[in-house]
Write a protein that holds these residues in place. Structure first.
Motif, mmCIF file in Angstrom:
data_model
loop_
_atom_site.group_PDB
_atom_site.id
_atom_site.type_symbol
_atom_site.label_atom_id
_atom_site.label_comp_id
_atom_site.label_asym_id
_atom_site.label_seq_id
_atom_site.Cartn_x
_atom_site.Cartn_y
_atom_site.Cartn_z
ATOM 1 N N ASP A 270 0.926 -1.274 0.047
ATOM 2 C CA ASP A 270 0.174 0.033 0.075
ATOM 3 C C ASP A 270 0.798 1.373 0.091
ATOM 4 O O ASP A 270 0.367 2.336 -0.084
ATOM 5 N N LEU A 271 2.089 1.112 0.106
ATOM 6 C CA LEU A 271 2.912 2.357 0.125
ATOM 7 C C LEU A 271 3.297 3.036 -1.150
ATOM 8 O O LEU A 271 3.398 2.284 -2.168
ATOM 9 N N PRO A 272 3.275 4.439 -1.196
ATOM 10 C CA PRO A 272 3.670 5.097 -2.380
ATOM 11 C C PRO A 272 5.094 4.826 -2.741
ATOM 12 O O PRO A 272 5.879 5.180 -1.721
ATOM 13 N N LEU A 273 5.590 4.394 -3.657
ATOM 14 C CA LEU A 273 6.934 4.191 -4.004
ATOM 15 C C LEU A 273 7.657 5.201 -4.790
ATOM 16 O O LEU A 273 7.451 6.036 -5.680
ATOM 17 N N LEU A 274 8.871 5.492 -3.989
ATOM 18 C CA LEU A 274 9.781 6.762 -4.377
ATOM 19 C C LEU A 274 10.075 6.726 -6.109
ATOM 20 O O LEU A 274 9.835 7.481 -6.882
ATOM 21 N N TRP A 275 10.149 5.599 -6.190
ATOM 22 C CA TRP A 275 10.751 4.999 -7.714
ATOM 23 C C TRP A 275 9.729 5.287 -8.843
ATOM 24 O O TRP A 275 10.035 5.580 -10.007
ATOM 25 N N GLU A 276 8.680 5.469 -8.371
ATOM 26 C CA GLU A 276 7.409 5.576 -9.388
ATOM 27 C C GLU A 276 7.597 7.009 -9.774
ATOM 28 O O GLU A 276 6.998 7.458 -10.761
ATOM 29 N N ARG A 277 8.028 7.999 -8.997
ATOM 30 C CA ARG A 277 8.226 9.424 -9.082
ATOM 31 C C ARG A 277 9.666 9.574 -10.008
ATOM 32 O O ARG A 277 9.502 10.619 -10.809
ATOM 33 N N PHE A 278 10.222 8.752 -10.226
ATOM 34 C CA PHE A 278 11.448 9.066 -11.323
ATOM 35 C C PHE A 278 11.286 8.947 -12.851
ATOM 36 O O PHE A 278 11.795 9.746 -13.444
ATOM 37 N N ARG A 279 10.121 8.464 -13.083
ATOM 38 C CA ARG A 279 9.524 8.214 -14.457
ATOM 39 C C ARG A 279 9.739 9.763 -15.186
ATOM 40 O O ARG A 279 10.027 9.778 -16.317
ATOM 41 N N HIS A 280 9.271 10.681 -14.539
ATOM 42 C CA HIS A 280 9.023 12.047 -15.172
ATOM 43 C C HIS A 280 10.284 12.855 -15.079
ATOM 44 O O HIS A 280 10.126 14.105 -15.254
ATOM 45 N N ASP A 281 11.235 12.250 -14.371
ATOM 46 C CA ASP A 281 12.529 12.858 -14.094
ATOM 47 C C ASP A 281 13.511 13.004 -15.187
ATOM 48 O O ASP A 281 14.001 11.918 -15.827
ATOM 49 N N ARG A 282 14.298 14.104 -15.573
ATOM 50 C CA ARG A 282 15.225 14.066 -16.550
ATOM 51 C C ARG A 282 16.639 13.618 -16.160
ATOM 52 O O ARG A 282 17.290 13.191 -17.327
ATOM 53 N N ALA A 283 16.857 13.385 -14.886
ATOM 54 C CA ALA A 283 18.040 12.786 -14.713
ATOM 55 C C ALA A 283 18.109 11.421 -14.700
ATOM 56 O O ALA A 283 18.915 10.661 -14.158
ATOM 57 N N CYS A 284 16.965 10.763 -14.946
ATOM 58 C CA CYS A 284 16.690 9.261 -14.878
ATOM 59 C C CYS A 284 16.680 8.691 -16.276
ATOM 60 O O CYS A 284 16.110 9.749 -17.082
ATOM 61 N N ILE A 285 17.056 7.407 -16.286
ATOM 62 C CA ILE A 285 16.802 6.918 -17.602
ATOM 63 C C ILE A 285 15.909 5.684 -17.399
ATOM 64 O O ILE A 285 16.152 4.631 -16.856
ATOM 65 N N PRO A 286 14.632 5.945 -17.523
ATOM 66 C CA PRO A 286 13.593 4.949 -17.032
ATOM 67 C C PRO A 286 13.602 3.864 -18.117
ATOM 68 O O PRO A 286 13.876 4.004 -19.297
#
Ligand code: MN
Ligand code: MN
Ligand code: MN
Length: 289
Positions: A270-286
């Motif tokens: 049930d917890l909101p996951l930090l890595w799901e926020r990465f998708r919209h981030d330019r410093a990440c390569i999803p």
């Protein structure tokens, strides 16, 4: 697990080079990785390139040491630009502090009839991989073994390097607040590493999380490697209560009995996951996680 946001390479105290950590993670099914070496960004370019070559998701990461309530606390940062000036400046200062500490350990061991420790520890570290970092206590321990001063690492720590012994030289770390501010100024996502690893009672742990949130923290590491399930439960309650995102990782340091990369206890669903926020981030390569 297909996400691992906490692991180490030879850029700090891990046993494998950054590209080897990435390759091993990929072999173990990890599809989004953050290499989080202690107080350095040195392994990140190599890790990023290795991840890209494998078509694997990657996000920049670091594990920073700081002080709070008289203890050393670890804070994880993610998704920053590798050239972020404030972060690089802060790490440069820590780097200098680590070298001063290593020199002090060297002086103290020499005074006890064990000369050449800094050079020896440095050689042991260099044989493990390419690092600009000052050697740490495990490297000094291995030097003491090599010279026949002690038979093994546990003895090295018990006699010379462990808490309260002459080689236990305290480093001056920045405050928790300053470290979070540094990471936030680099547009990093911030997670409080392994909150159950600190020797705090329940109320002190709550005070840590309260002040961490006030200082700008985003997430807590709800799962770190193979911690006990009841610890996961305690941390999940804290995450819910304080409205924090949840992160997870193996804290892999190398092959052996410390746990495998990509392997950690399961996260409450049930917890909101930090890595799901990465998708919209330019410093990440999803990648397709
Ligand atoms: Mn470590
Ligand atoms: Mn840590
Ligand atoms: Mn770690």
């Amino acid at each position: 697990m297909n996400v691992d946001l906490h692991c180490h390479s030879t850029a700090s105290d891990g046993a494998l080079a950054p590209a080897c950590v990435v390759a091993r993670a990929h072999e173990h099914g990890v599809r989004l990785l953050a290499l989080t070496d202690h107080d350095t960004l040195d392994g990140l370019t190599e890790a990023r390139d290795a991840a890209a070559a494998l078509g694997m998701g990657w996000v920049s990461g670091v594990e920073m040491s700081c002080t709070w309530g008289g203890a050393t606390i670890h804070v994880l940062g993610y998704g920053f630009a590798l050239d972020a000036p404030a972060l690089n400046d802060a790490l440069e200062q820590l780097h200098a502090g680590r070298w001063l500490r290593a020199e002090e350990i060297d002086r103290r061991l020499a005074a006890k009839g064990m000369p050449g420790a800094l050079e020896g520890a440095r050689a042991i570290q260099a044989a493990l991989g390419d690092s600009r970092n000052a050697p740490a206590r495990p490297h000094f321990a291995d030097y003491l073994i090599q010279q026949g001063h002690v038979p093994d690492r546990p003895t090295a720590f018990r006699k010379w390097l462990g808490a309260g012994k002459i080689g236990d030289v305290k480093q001056h770390w920045p405050s928790l607040e300053a470290t979070i501010a540094t990471l936030r100024s680099a547009n990093a996502w911030v997670s409080l590493a392994h909150p159950m690893h600190y020797d705090f009672n329940r109320s002190k742990r709550r005070r840590l999380v309260t002040e961490y949130l006030q200082a700008g923290g985003h997430a807590i590491e709800v799962v770190n490697g193979h911690q006990a399930d009841e610890q996961t439960g305690t941390l999940a309650i804290l995450a819910r209560e304080f409205g924090l995102l949840a992160s997870a990782g193996s804290d892999f340091h190398g092959p052996g009995n410390w746990g495998e990369i990509g392997s950690y206890r399961s996260m409450p669903d049930d917890l909101p996951l930090l890595w799901e926020r990465f998708r919209h981030d330019r410093a990440c390569i999803p990648a397709g996680i």
